[in-house]
Design a protein around this motif. Sequence first.
Motif, PDB file in Angstrom:
ATOM      1  N   ASP A  28       0.108  -9.172  -1.064  1.00 24.41           N
ATOM      2  CA  ASP A  28      -1.214  -8.593  -1.303  1.00 24.41           C
ATOM      3  C   ASP A  28      -1.290  -7.502  -2.357  1.00 24.41           C
ATOM      4  N   ASP A  29      -0.341  -7.448  -3.271  1.00 23.50           N
ATOM      5  CA  ASP A  29      -0.407  -6.387  -4.290  1.00 23.50           C
ATOM      6  C   ASP A  29      -1.737  -6.403  -5.035  1.00 23.50           C
ATOM      7  N   ARG A  30      -2.243  -7.625  -5.302  1.00 24.54           N
ATOM      8  CA  ARG A  30      -3.474  -7.731  -6.095  1.00 24.54           C
ATOM      9  C   ARG A  30      -4.684  -7.132  -5.400  1.00 24.54           C
ATOM     10  N   ILE A  31      -4.660  -7.120  -4.079  1.00 23.93           N
ATOM     11  CA  ILE A  31      -5.899  -6.704  -3.418  1.00 23.93           C
ATOM     12  C   ILE A  31      -5.896  -5.254  -2.955  1.00 23.93           C
ATOM     13  N   VAL A  32      -4.814  -4.528  -3.233  1.00 27.93           N
ATOM     14  CA  VAL A  32      -4.722  -3.139  -2.769  1.00 27.93           C
ATOM     15  C   VAL A  32      -5.925  -2.321  -3.226  1.00 27.93           C
ATOM     16  N   GLU A  33      -6.243  -2.471  -4.501  1.00 24.50           N
ATOM     17  CA  GLU A  33      -7.354  -1.691  -5.055  1.00 24.50           C
ATOM     18  C   GLU A  33      -8.680  -2.057  -4.379  1.00 24.50           C
ATOM     19  N   THR A  34      -8.896  -3.363  -4.199  1.00 23.89           N
ATOM     20  CA  THR A  34     -10.134  -3.842  -3.570  1.00 23.89           C
ATOM     21  C   THR A  34     -10.273  -3.303  -2.157  1.00 23.89           C
ATOM     22  N   PHE A  58       0.816  -1.218   0.000  1.00 22.61           N
ATOM     23  CA  PHE A  58       0.000   0.000   0.000  1.00 22.61           C
ATOM     24  C   PHE A  58       0.849   1.267   0.000  1.00 22.61           C
ATOM     25  N   SER A  59       2.175   1.114  -0.047  1.00 28.15           N
ATOM     26  CA  SER A  59       3.056   2.287  -0.047  1.00 28.15           C
ATOM     27  C   SER A  59       2.829   3.108  -1.302  1.00 28.15           C
ATOM     28  N   SER A  60       2.967   4.417  -1.135  1.00 31.33           N
ATOM     29  CA  SER A  60       2.954   5.277  -2.318  1.00 31.33           C
ATOM     30  C   SER A  60       4.239   5.028  -3.097  1.00 31.33           C
ATOM     31  N   PRO A  61       4.225   5.303  -4.416  1.00 35.28           N
ATOM     32  CA  PRO A  61       5.421   5.055  -5.228  1.00 35.28           C
ATOM     33  C   PRO A  61       6.677   5.712  -4.650  1.00 35.28           C
ATOM     34  N   GLU A  62       6.531   6.916  -4.084  1.00 40.08           N
ATOM     35  CA  GLU A  62       7.707   7.621  -3.538  1.00 40.08           C
ATOM     36  C   GLU A  62       8.275   6.903  -2.328  1.00 40.08           C
ATOM     37  N   GLU A  63       7.411   6.196  -1.593  1.00 40.15           N
ATOM     38  CA  GLU A  63       7.861   5.611  -0.337  1.00 40.15           C
ATOM     39  C   GLU A  63       8.275   4.156  -0.471  1.00 40.15           C
ATOM     40  N   LYS A  64       7.948   3.538  -1.629  1.00 32.31           N
ATOM     41  CA  LYS A  64       8.122   2.094  -1.763  1.00 32.31           C
ATOM     42  C   LYS A  64       9.539   1.625  -1.459  1.00 32.31           C
ATOM     43  N   GLU A  65      10.495   2.330  -2.076  1.00 36.33           N
ATOM     44  CA  GLU A  65      11.876   1.873  -1.920  1.00 36.33           C
ATOM     45  C   GLU A  65      12.335   1.965  -0.470  1.00 36.33           C
TER      46      GLU A  65
END
Lengths: 223, 221
Positions: free
Chosen positions: A210-216, A112-119
């Motif tokens: 859980d990448d697949r369920i983030v949107e759900t 669920f991290s934002s792209p900026e925070e992922k790394e």
Amino acid sequence: MTTKPRLYYFNGRGRMETIRWLLATAGVEFEEAEYLETREQYEKLLQDGALLFQQVPMVEIDEMKLVQTRAILNYIAGKHNLYGKDIKERALIDMYVEGTMDLNEMIMLYPFSSPEEKEKNFALMIQRATNRYFPVYEKVLKDHGQDFLVGNQLSRADVQVLESILMIEEYEPTVLSEFPLLQAFKARISNLPTIKKFLQPGSQRRTEPDDRIVETVNKVLQL
Amino acid sequence: MSGKPKLTYFNGRGCMESIRWLLAAAGVEFEEEFLETREQYQKLIKDGALLFDQVPLVEIDGMKMVQTRAILRYIAAKYNLYGKDLKERALIDMYVEGTADLMGMIIPFPFTPLKERNLALIIERATTRYFPVYEKVLKQHGQEFLVGNRFSWADVQLLEAILIVEEKEPTVLSKFPVLQAFKARISNIPTIKKFLQPGSQRKPPPDDQYVATVIEVFKKD
């Protein structure tokens, strides 16, 4: 006639996965209710008064609608003798599993991290595993030389540490390279019959992060 | 050597306050060591006193316990504040996890940048998610305590949560008459009454000094 525990959650790991692990380890068959996929399903659960604090996980077990991950885990562990034999063993188990739950929280939130925070979040997660948590469990095993973390018998601590190890390994396969005792522990605990079964394809274990369920999740909980 | 539990933490509420409440409610005297400098913290780590490099730390019955919930459960069980069986324990666990979530919104407050602080959300959660549950529990069974007709950890932590939210919004219980009575009743229990008096080990709301100390102690090199 005992009915099987019934789990209410998304079709993913999240906060329910540790509960699935513990039930499976205890050899308890359980069912999953319809996976939460829409806001309407969630609102219906709310309207039915099924969620004490408007949240999932929820587990129907022994005529209770239990919510709050720790309350559920404590109950299952207590009922199935996975919580030590006395209050002091329970204290050790609690310390160890609270450590794994802190680590799991990072793992769970990572998709669920934002792209900026992922790394940054990825690096912190791996660092915590290798510098803060795994060294502790390695040392515990080394100091007493026993097969299990607490009291020379299987407990939820062993299950939860194994679960965390496997999830971190998915992101960093070499994470146990400096922890020989944890490597042996992983092999040993994975080989216990109920756990071995749970680790096989076709079990109720969720096999992917859980990448697949983030949107759900975002849609259902309107985050 | 006193044999009293010894608490190591900042001189403020944080994650240790619920532990102080529970010990006090159980009538257990305890000592405190306050973390004031980074050197103290690093020494604790070097001495191997902090299992996961974190406080709270409570030295009790020969153990160096860390992890707030582990400590709370141990104290609750030891002093018979954890229900009489597994099912009562499940209820208590649900209720304390709820109040812990609510208080968990407030604990980081002083460390959150001003424009990100959401007091309105805290009050909304208190009045629509948490307090209605406890109001209903008490109303439905009509008993004095939340679980099992007996004083437990759940009652202590609910009172603590009520008082903390009231500090931010004094009218927060206005729609919860049963909780108002609960608050008065639990506050009057002798050990709790004593803890609520000035001079007890209860800590005041966080101030700038507290925030500065925490930041300094945990600052990365």
